[in-house]
Design an enzyme around this catalytic site. Structure first.
Site, PDB file in Angstrom:
ATOM      1  N   THR A  39      54.448  43.508  45.169  1.00 33.91           N
ATOM      2  CA  THR A  39      52.932  43.919  44.744  1.00 33.91           C
ATOM      3  C   THR A  39      53.123  44.890  44.544  1.00 33.91           C
ATOM      4  O   THR A  39      52.670  45.232  45.953  1.00 33.91           O
ATOM      5  CB  THR A  39      52.042  42.863  45.234  1.00 33.91           C
ATOM      6  OG1 THR A  39      52.525  41.622  44.928  1.00 33.91           O
ATOM      7  CG2 THR A  39      50.562  43.261  44.746  1.00 33.91           C
ATOM      8  N   LYS A  54      48.361  40.865  39.210  1.00 36.04           N
ATOM      9  CA  LYS A  54      48.294  40.365  39.911  1.00 36.04           C
ATOM     10  C   LYS A  54      47.415  40.873  41.216  1.00 36.04           C
ATOM     11  O   LYS A  54      46.730  40.283  42.133  1.00 36.04           O
ATOM     12  CB  LYS A  54      49.967  41.003  40.053  1.00 36.04           C
ATOM     13  CG  LYS A  54      50.012  40.884  42.046  1.00 36.04           C
ATOM     14  CD  LYS A  54      50.416  39.036  42.583  1.00 36.04           C
ATOM     15  CE  LYS A  54      50.121  38.918  44.114  1.00 36.04           C
ATOM     16  NZ  LYS A  54      51.014  38.952  44.370  1.00 36.04           N
ATOM     17  N   LYS A  94      46.054  45.918  51.830  1.00 31.96           N
ATOM     18  CA  LYS A  94      47.202  46.161  50.945  1.00 31.96           C
ATOM     19  C   LYS A  94      46.543  46.086  49.860  1.00 31.96           C
ATOM     20  O   LYS A  94      46.448  47.206  48.910  1.00 31.96           O
ATOM     21  CB  LYS A  94      48.401  46.211  51.329  1.00 31.96           C
ATOM     22  CG  LYS A  94      49.312  47.212  49.900  1.00 31.96           C
ATOM     23  CD  LYS A  94      50.027  46.274  49.214  1.00 31.96           C
ATOM     24  CE  LYS A  94      51.149  45.178  49.589  1.00 31.96           C
ATOM     25  NZ  LYS A  94      51.433  44.126  48.099  1.00 31.96           N
TER      26      LYS A  94
END
Length: 373
Positions: free
Chosen positions: A179, A254, A322
Site C-alpha cells: 500500500t 486502496k 500511514k
C-alpha cells in the site's frame, strides 16, 4: 408438489445454471480469452478453481485493448508440469501469509526479506520455500515476483537499492502488493519498464486473517497482459481481483478504502468510550449496532478487542496511520476537503505517541477512552 417441481428437468436445469454473479468460487466459468492453441486443463479438486470467471478478466474500460490470456497458473494443487516459480519479497504479516498460500498450492516459491532471520521466513523455509540471495535474485529466478512492503520508503528501497529489483527485472514480471501512494507506484512502474520488465500494482484490501485464508480483495492496475498472467496466482491469495486500469488507480482505490476504514474505527472508538462514560453497556451498544443498518464485520471484530483492551496486530496501527496520511495527501492534491479523515488521522497520531505503533489499528480506542482502571 414442491418436491416434484424441484425434481423436474426444468427445475434441475434452473438450479444448475445460476447467473455468474451468484456462483461460488467452486463454480467459476472459463475466461472469454484464450491463447490460440492453448489446451484446457482439467478442473482442480482444491478449494478454489484455477480458472477465473469472465467478470474478473473483463477490462475495466471498454475501450482498453485486451491482451491474449497468458498460460494458466494452477491456483490449487498442481501437477508437476503446472508448477510455476514465484518470488515473494517482504515477509511481514501479509506477505508471509500470501507466500505460504502460493507454496501450499504446489508452486515453487523463493522468498526474500530485508531481515532474513525472522520467524516468518523460517516457517516458510521449513514448509519448502527457498531463500533468494537478494531482491534481484528473487525476481530473476521467478516467472512472476510479488512483493508486499510496509510503506513507500521500503517499496522504493527494495526496487532501487543495491541488489534490488531493477538489477534482475529485465524480461521479468514484478507485482507490488504494497500500500503506497500513486507517485511511488508510477516511479517503480517507469523504472521497471525502462529495464525491460513488466509491472503491476496490486494492493490488497484485508488484513491478517483474510491473508491467511486466501480471501483478500486485490486492487490491480498497470500492465493488462501481466494481470491476465498473474490472475490465477492472485486467485490463490484472494477471493476477488479487480483490474482498475492504469498504474496509480490501484493505489488510489486502496487509500480511499483505508481512509474510510480509519474514519469508521475512530468514530466507533468514540462511541464505545462515550457509552461507557454514560453508564451504558458496551456489549449492548454492539448488539444494537449489529441489529441495524450499521451492522458490519469491522465493528463486530474490533468491538470486543476494544472492550478487553487487547489488540493483537492484524493490521498494525502505524500502517493505518500511514494510509490516512497518504489519503489526506491525495485529497490535498485534488483539493478535496477531508475534515473527518483529518480528525481521525490526528487520533491515530495520538495513539502512536502513546506507544501503540505495533498494536492493532483498534488500539486507536486508547487515544479517546479513559485509561483502564
Amino acid at each position: 408438489w414442491s418436491m416434484l417441481a424441484l425434481s423436474s428437468p426444468a427445475a434441475l436445469q434452473g438450479r444448475g445454471s445460476r447467473p455468474a454473479a451468484h456462483r461460488s468460487r467452486h463454480q467459476r466459468t472459463p475466461p472469454p480469452r484464450a491463447r490460440p492453441g492453448a489446451g484446457t486443463r482439467a478442473a482442480s479438486p482444491a478449494r478454489r478453481a484455477s480458472t477465473p470467471p469472465a467478470s474478473r478478466t473483463a477490462p475495466y474500460r471498454a475501450s482498453r485493448p485486451v491482451a491474449a490470456a497468458a498460460p494458466s497458473l494452477a491456483a490449487s494443487s498442481t501437477t508437476p508440469e503446472d508448477k510455476m516459480k514465484f518470488g515473494y519479497i517482504g515477509m511481514g504479516i501479509m506477505g508471509s501469509a500470501m507466500a505460504k498460500n502460493l507454496l501450499s498450492a504446489g508452486h515453487q516459491v523463493a522468498i526474500w526479506n530485508r531481515t532474513p532471520d525472522t520467524a516468518n521466513c523460517q516457517e516458510l523455509l521449513e514448509a519448502g520455500a527457498t531463500m533468494a540471495e537478494s531482491a534481484a535474485a528473487a525476481v530473476a529466478q521467478s516467472d512472476v515476483c510479488f512483493a508486499c512492503l510496509s510503506d513507500p520508503a521500503a517499496a522504493l528501497a527494495v526496487v532501487f537499492g543495491a541488489g534490488g529489483v531493477l538489477e534482475g527485472v529485465a524480461g521479468k514480471d514484478y507485482v507490488d502488493m504494497s500500500t503506497v501512494d500513486e507517485a511511488t507506484s508510477q516511479r517503480i512502474a517507469e523504472a521497471v519498464a525502462a529495464k525491460g520488465g513488466r509491472f503491476l500494482e496490486a494492493p490488497v484490501s484485508g488484513s491478517k486473517k483474510p491473508a491467511i485464508d486466501g480471501t483478500l480483495i486485490i486492487l490491480a492496475a498497470g500492465d493488462r497482459a501481466l494481470y491476465d498472467k498473474a490472475l490465477p496466482a492472485l486467485d490463490i491469495m484472494g477471493k476477488k481481483s479487480l483490474f482498475l486500469g492504469d498504474v496509480g488507480s490501484g493505489a488510489r482505490m486502496k487509500l480511499v478504502v483505508n481512509m474510510i476504514m480509519g474514519s469508521m474505527v475512530t468514530a466507533f472508538s468514540e462511541g464505545l468510550s462515550l457509552a461507557g462514560k454514560a453508564g451504558l453497556s458496551q456489549e449492548q451498544v454492539l448488539e444494537v449496532l449489529d441489529l441495524g443498518a450499521m451492522a458490519n464485520g469491522l465493528f463486530k471484530l474490533k468491538g470486543p478487542q476494544m472492550m478487553r483492551r487487547s489488540f493483537p496486530p492484524a493490521f498494525p496501527l502505524k500502517h493505518q496511520q500511514k494510509d490516512m496520511r497518504l489519503a489526506l495527501a491525495l485529497g490535498d492534491d485534488l483539493a478535496q476537503p477531508l475534515p473527518v479523515a483529518a480528525a481521525a488521522n490526528e487520533t491515530f497520531k495520538k495513539a502512536r505517541e502513546m506507544g501503540f505503533d505495533d498494536a492493532d489499528m483498534a488500539a486507536v480506542y486508547n487515544a479517546v477512552a479513559s485509561p483502564p482502571p
